[in-house]
Design a protein around this motif. Structure first.
Motif, mmCIF file in Angstrom:
data_model
loop_
_atom_site.group_PDB
_atom_site.id
_atom_site.type_symbol
_atom_site.label_atom_id
_atom_site.label_comp_id
_atom_site.label_asym_id
_atom_site.label_seq_id
_atom_site.Cartn_x
_atom_site.Cartn_y
_atom_site.Cartn_z
ATOM 1 N N UNK A 99 0.841 -1.246 -0.164
ATOM 2 C CA UNK A 99 0.001 -0.107 0.033
ATOM 3 C C UNK A 99 0.805 1.282 0.189
ATOM 4 N N UNK A 100 2.134 1.236 -0.344
ATOM 5 C CA UNK A 100 2.942 2.091 -0.186
ATOM 6 C C UNK A 100 3.710 2.240 1.030
ATOM 7 N N UNK A 101 3.258 1.384 1.910
ATOM 8 C CA UNK A 101 4.072 1.518 3.325
ATOM 9 C C UNK A 101 4.492 0.381 3.856
ATOM 10 N N UNK A 102 3.398 -0.526 4.080
ATOM 11 C CA UNK A 102 3.295 -1.919 4.475
ATOM 12 C C UNK A 102 4.174 -2.895 3.448
ATOM 13 N N UNK A 103 4.949 -3.914 4.156
ATOM 14 C CA UNK A 103 5.543 -4.579 3.100
ATOM 15 C C UNK A 103 4.912 -5.790 2.517
ATOM 16 N N UNK A 104 5.185 -6.049 1.318
ATOM 17 C CA UNK A 104 5.053 -7.251 0.639
ATOM 18 C C UNK A 104 6.009 -8.470 0.814
ATOM 19 N N UNK A 105 5.911 -9.434 -0.108
ATOM 20 C CA UNK A 105 6.649 -10.447 0.048
ATOM 21 C C UNK A 105 8.294 -9.954 -0.182
ATOM 22 N N UNK A 106 8.529 -9.056 -1.222
ATOM 23 C CA UNK A 106 9.954 -8.942 -1.558
ATOM 24 C C UNK A 106 10.432 -7.921 -0.661
ATOM 25 N N UNK A 107 9.375 -6.962 -0.171
ATOM 26 C CA UNK A 107 9.819 -5.940 0.967
ATOM 27 C C UNK A 107 10.320 -6.490 2.020
ATOM 28 N N UNK A 108 9.450 -7.674 2.471
ATOM 29 C CA UNK A 108 9.695 -8.466 3.777
ATOM 30 C C UNK A 108 11.262 -9.129 3.661
ATOM 31 N N UNK A 109 11.629 -9.655 2.503
ATOM 32 C CA UNK A 109 12.908 -10.198 2.183
ATOM 33 C C UNK A 109 14.005 -9.368 2.300
ATOM 34 N N UNK A 110 13.805 -8.213 1.665
ATOM 35 C CA UNK A 110 14.793 -7.115 1.746
ATOM 36 C C UNK A 110 15.005 -6.523 3.075
ATOM 37 N N UNK A 111 14.008 -6.323 3.972
ATOM 38 C CA UNK A 111 14.388 -5.910 5.455
ATOM 39 C C UNK A 111 14.952 -6.989 6.116
ATOM 40 N N UNK A 112 14.429 -8.335 5.832
ATOM 41 C CA UNK A 112 15.153 -9.462 6.599
ATOM 42 C C UNK A 112 16.577 -9.565 6.269
ATOM 43 N N UNK A 113 16.886 -9.428 5.031
ATOM 44 C CA UNK A 113 18.599 -9.513 4.757
ATOM 45 C C UNK A 113 19.234 -8.432 5.363
ATOM 46 N N UNK A 114 18.723 -7.000 5.277
ATOM 47 C CA UNK A 114 19.436 -6.061 5.651
ATOM 48 C C UNK A 114 19.606 -6.211 7.365
ATOM 49 N N UNK A 115 18.532 -6.570 7.956
ATOM 50 C CA UNK A 115 18.696 -6.525 9.425
ATOM 51 C C UNK A 115 19.638 -7.910 9.782
ATOM 52 N N UNK A 116 19.284 -8.835 9.309
ATOM 53 C CA UNK A 116 20.243 -10.218 9.633
ATOM 54 C C UNK A 116 21.852 -9.775 9.453
ATOM 55 N N UNK A 117 22.051 -8.985 8.253
ATOM 56 C CA UNK A 117 23.269 -8.563 8.022
ATOM 57 C C UNK A 117 23.882 -7.791 9.454
ATOM 58 N N UNK A 118 23.139 -6.813 9.945
ATOM 59 C CA UNK A 118 23.611 -6.251 11.078
ATOM 60 C C UNK A 118 23.540 -7.134 12.217
ATOM 61 N N UNK A 119 22.487 -7.909 12.384
ATOM 62 C CA UNK A 119 22.461 -8.825 13.764
ATOM 63 C C UNK A 119 23.715 -9.766 13.781
ATOM 64 N N UNK A 120 23.943 -10.220 12.641
ATOM 65 C CA UNK A 120 24.937 -11.437 12.330
ATOM 66 C C UNK A 120 26.331 -10.915 12.850
ATOM 67 N N UNK A 121 26.800 -9.625 12.736
ATOM 68 C CA UNK A 121 27.987 -9.260 13.063
ATOM 69 C C UNK A 121 28.602 -9.340 14.577
#
Length: 220
Positions: free
Chosen positions: A198-220
């Protein structure tokens, strides 16, 4: 003899004790509230951790509340975060602080946003938890700053970037990730449907992008 056998067993016993899991709290608004559901970015982060052989290292807790702004996070910080004794806290807030200015007239002024944000981080760090800060992603997916809230969203995101640099905090720059992706993958310049529903809340691709970016930070 028994004494010596016991001393030999100590290293073995220590090896058998499972390592303490790190408690990771995702602290935010409706995007985080939805992020804990199946298909959301938090289960996707768990999948990435499992693939990396680190699935047993973390416990994931989502504490997102729809409509929340930075001062709402401050008001529920004790019960929803500090009382849970986290090891890592990801702060993902800012969309409603900007969006609700126009939508409801109840957003957060720029100077107040920074003051509440600083107070949040100070209190979380005060209990020994690591803080990871995230810029808000998008309010509309049109390119080239053509969305009505882009100017404010850019200013609030830049404040978070500068604050992270100043305080030596890890940064997940979702604003940059999403706008760059939309620039390359939104040829029709649509307002939604690329990374969001809807312009704000994440679809499947958006959720995956957020997951990848956050995991990269958490995994350090």
């Amino acid at each position: 003899m028994k004494k010596y056998l016991f001393l030999l067993l100590i290293p073995m016993l220590a090896f058998m004790v499972p390592a303490k899991k790190k408690k990771v709290i995702f602290f935010g608004d409706s995007i985080t509230q939805a992020g804990i559901r199946p298909g959301g970015y938090i289960p996707r982060i768990d999948t990435l951790a499992q693939k990396a052989g680190r699935g047993q290292d973390f416990d994931w807790i989502g504490v997102g509340v729809s409509g929340n702004k930075v001062y709402d996070l401050y008001l529920r910080l004790e019960e929803d975060v500090l009382d849970k004794k986290p090891d890592i806290v990801l702060i993902y807030i800012g969309v409603n602080d900007v969006w609700h200015k126009d939508k409801r007239g109840t957003g957060t002024d720029f100077d107040k946003f920074g003051k509440f944000y600083e107070a949040l981080v100070r209190k979380i760090r005060g209990v020994g938890a690591k803080v990871i800060v995230c810029t808000p992603a998008v309010i509309g997916e049109k390119k080239d700053n053509a969305n009505p809230q882009d100017k404010d969203l850019n200013e609030y995101s830049q404040w978070i970037r500068d604050f992270a640099a100043r305080e030596k905090l890890q940064l997940v720059d979702l604003r940059s990730i999403f706008t760059q992706y939309d620039q390359s993958n939104n040829p029709q310049n649509l307002e939604k449907g690329i990374l969001t529903n809807d312009g704000v809340h994440l679809n499947d691709i958006g959720n995956q992008k957020v997951a990848e970016a956050m995991w990269k930070a958490i995994a350090l």
